[in-house]
Design a protein around this motif. Sequence first.
Motif, PDB file in Angstrom:
ATOM      1  N   ALA A  35      -1.325  -9.553  18.581  1.00  0.00           N
ATOM      2  CA  ALA A  35      -2.210  -8.852  17.752  1.00  0.00           C
ATOM      3  C   ALA A  35      -2.474  -7.473  17.848  1.00  0.00           C
ATOM      4  CB  ALA A  35      -3.652  -9.455  17.749  1.00  0.00           C
ATOM      5  N   TYR A  36      -2.382  -7.054  19.069  1.00  0.00           N
ATOM      6  CA  TYR A  36      -2.596  -5.429  19.387  1.00  0.00           C
ATOM      7  C   TYR A  36      -1.288  -4.798  18.801  1.00  0.00           C
ATOM      8  CZ  TYR A  36      -3.634  -1.297  22.113  1.00  0.00           C
ATOM      9  OH  TYR A  36      -4.006  -0.056  22.373  1.00  0.00           O
ATOM     10  N   GLU A  37       0.001  -5.467  18.954  1.00  0.00           N
ATOM     11  CA  GLU A  37       1.168  -4.892  18.568  1.00  0.00           C
ATOM     12  C   GLU A  37       1.143  -4.713  16.948  1.00  0.00           C
ATOM     13  OE1 GLU A  37       4.622  -6.577  20.321  1.00  0.00           O
ATOM     14  OE2 GLU A  37       4.170  -6.034  22.317  1.00  0.00           O
ATOM     15  N   TYR A  38       0.712  -5.683  16.511  1.00  0.00           N
ATOM     16  CA  TYR A  38       0.744  -5.861  14.801  1.00  0.00           C
ATOM     17  C   TYR A  38      -0.341  -4.844  14.481  1.00  0.00           C
ATOM     18  CZ  TYR A  38       3.693  -9.945  14.605  1.00  0.00           C
ATOM     19  OH  TYR A  38       4.905 -10.768  14.314  1.00  0.00           O
ATOM     20  N   ALA A  39      -1.394  -4.656  15.084  1.00  0.00           N
ATOM     21  CA  ALA A  39      -2.489  -3.701  14.780  1.00  0.00           C
ATOM     22  C   ALA A  39      -1.867  -2.315  14.817  1.00  0.00           C
ATOM     23  CB  ALA A  39      -3.583  -4.015  15.528  1.00  0.00           C
ATOM     24  N   PHE A  40      -1.218  -1.897  15.857  1.00  0.00           N
ATOM     25  CA  PHE A  40      -0.394  -0.615  15.999  1.00  0.00           C
ATOM     26  C   PHE A  40       0.361  -0.382  14.758  1.00  0.00           C
ATOM     27  CE2 PHE A  40       2.828   2.065  17.418  1.00  0.00           C
ATOM     28  CZ  PHE A  40       2.049   3.114  17.758  1.00  0.00           C
ATOM     29  N   ILE A  41       1.207  -1.549  14.402  1.00  0.00           N
ATOM     30  CA  ILE A  41       2.188  -1.208  13.376  1.00  0.00           C
ATOM     31  C   ILE A  41       1.561  -1.040  12.095  1.00  0.00           C
ATOM     32  CG2 ILE A  41       4.214  -2.616  12.121  1.00  0.00           C
ATOM     33  CD1 ILE A  41       4.860  -3.550  15.024  1.00  0.00           C
ATOM     34  N   ILE A  42       0.850  -1.904  11.799  1.00  0.00           N
ATOM     35  CA  ILE A  42       0.012  -2.043  10.371  1.00  0.00           C
ATOM     36  C   ILE A  42      -0.861  -0.497  10.319  1.00  0.00           C
ATOM     37  CG2 ILE A  42      -1.914  -2.947   9.068  1.00  0.00           C
ATOM     38  CD1 ILE A  42      -0.947  -5.558  10.278  1.00  0.00           C
ATOM     39  N   ASN A  43      -1.284  -0.115  11.564  1.00  0.00           N
ATOM     40  CA  ASN A  43      -2.023   1.368  11.359  1.00  0.00           C
ATOM     41  C   ASN A  43      -1.123   2.277  11.155  1.00  0.00           C
ATOM     42  OD1 ASN A  43      -3.048   3.525  12.057  1.00  0.00           O
ATOM     43  ND2 ASN A  43      -4.480   2.674  13.460  1.00  0.00           N
ATOM     44  N   GLN A  44       0.043   2.187  11.652  1.00  0.00           N
ATOM     45  CA  GLN A  44       1.193   3.311  11.290  1.00  0.00           C
ATOM     46  C   GLN A  44       1.645   3.000   9.995  1.00  0.00           C
ATOM     47  OE1 GLN A  44       1.164   5.708  13.292  1.00  0.00           O
ATOM     48  NE2 GLN A  44      -0.425   4.564  14.311  1.00  0.00           N
ATOM     49  N   LEU A  45       1.862   1.916   9.455  1.00  0.00           N
ATOM     50  CA  LEU A  45       2.276   1.790   7.857  1.00  0.00           C
ATOM     51  C   LEU A  45       1.073   2.284   7.003  1.00  0.00           C
ATOM     52  CD1 LEU A  45       4.051  -1.625   8.265  1.00  0.00           C
ATOM     53  CD2 LEU A  45       4.958   0.856   8.104  1.00  0.00           C
ATOM     54  N   ASP A  46      -0.133   2.059   7.310  1.00  0.00           N
ATOM     55  CA  ASP A  46      -1.116   2.388   6.511  1.00  0.00           C
ATOM     56  C   ASP A  46      -1.162   3.711   6.440  1.00  0.00           C
ATOM     57  OD1 ASP A  46      -3.405   1.765   4.643  1.00  0.00           O
ATOM     58  OD2 ASP A  46      -4.729   2.295   6.448  1.00  0.00           O
ATOM     59  N   SER A  47      -1.100   4.446   7.550  1.00  0.00           N
ATOM     60  CA  SER A  47      -1.499   5.925   7.670  1.00  0.00           C
ATOM     61  C   SER A  47      -0.354   6.615   6.891  1.00  0.00           C
ATOM     62  CB  SER A  47      -1.547   6.448   9.161  1.00  0.00           C
ATOM     63  OG  SER A  47      -0.136   6.271   9.851  1.00  0.00           O
ATOM     64  N   ARG A  48       0.817   6.122   7.086  1.00  0.00           N
ATOM     65  CA  ARG A  48       1.966   6.558   6.076  1.00  0.00           C
ATOM     66  C   ARG A  48       1.568   6.477   4.743  1.00  0.00           C
ATOM     67  NH1 ARG A  48       7.437   4.373   9.149  1.00  0.00           N
ATOM     68  NH2 ARG A  48       6.933   5.606  11.201  1.00  0.00           N
ATOM     69  N   HIS A  49       1.120   5.317   4.235  1.00  0.00           N
ATOM     70  CA  HIS A  49       0.889   5.256   2.956  1.00  0.00           C
ATOM     71  C   HIS A  49      -0.226   5.920   2.153  1.00  0.00           C
ATOM     72  CE1 HIS A  49       0.560   2.620  -0.817  1.00  0.00           C
ATOM     73  NE2 HIS A  49      -0.828   2.604  -0.651  1.00  0.00           N
ATOM     74  N   THR A  50      -1.083   6.139   3.059  1.00  0.00           N
ATOM     75  CA  THR A  50      -2.300   6.952   2.741  1.00  0.00           C
ATOM     76  C   THR A  50      -1.876   8.590   2.384  1.00  0.00           C
ATOM     77  OG1 THR A  50      -3.394   7.032   4.930  1.00  0.00           O
ATOM     78  CG2 THR A  50      -4.148   5.501   3.388  1.00  0.00           C
ATOM     79  N   LYS A  51      -0.776   8.922   3.245  1.00  0.00           N
ATOM     80  CA  LYS A  51      -0.550  10.321   3.216  1.00  0.00           C
ATOM     81  C   LYS A  51       0.108  10.669   1.863  1.00  0.00           C
ATOM     82  CE  LYS A  51      -0.114  11.178   8.092  1.00  0.00           C
ATOM     83  NZ  LYS A  51       0.690  11.369   9.324  1.00  0.00           N
ATOM     84  N   GLU A  52       0.768   9.664   1.221  1.00  0.00           N
ATOM     85  CA  GLU A  52       1.670   9.951   0.228  1.00  0.00           C
ATOM     86  C   GLU A  52       0.844  10.288  -1.168  1.00  0.00           C
ATOM     87  OE1 GLU A  52       4.707   6.974   0.142  1.00  0.00           O
ATOM     88  OE2 GLU A  52       5.349   7.707   1.669  1.00  0.00           O
TER      89      GLU A  52
END
Length: 87
Positions: A70-87
């Motif tokens: 869950a910690y690893e998935y949360a890290f990955i989702i956080n990074q994907l979400d931050s990339r999406h919100t920057k665009e």
Amino acid sequence: PYDNIAPQAYPHMLIRAGLNDSRVHFSEPTKFCAKLRTLKTDDNLLLLKTNTEAGHFGSSGRYDYLQEDAYEYAFIINQLDSRHTKE
């Protein structure tokens, strides 16, 4: 590997270590992370998570591996979400 770290940009990273790892001493990922923090030329996230109850293959509790996943998935989702919100 540690010797190949050079001054350059690196992706977001989550480095995990186990305090009771019989194969890789916990100081190795710590040194790796410290050298990366010193030499990397970007502002990408670099986290070191040391599990005080884990060995080489992670936690040994019945459901502890789910918390690690869950910690690893949360890290990955956080990074994907931050990339999406920057665009």
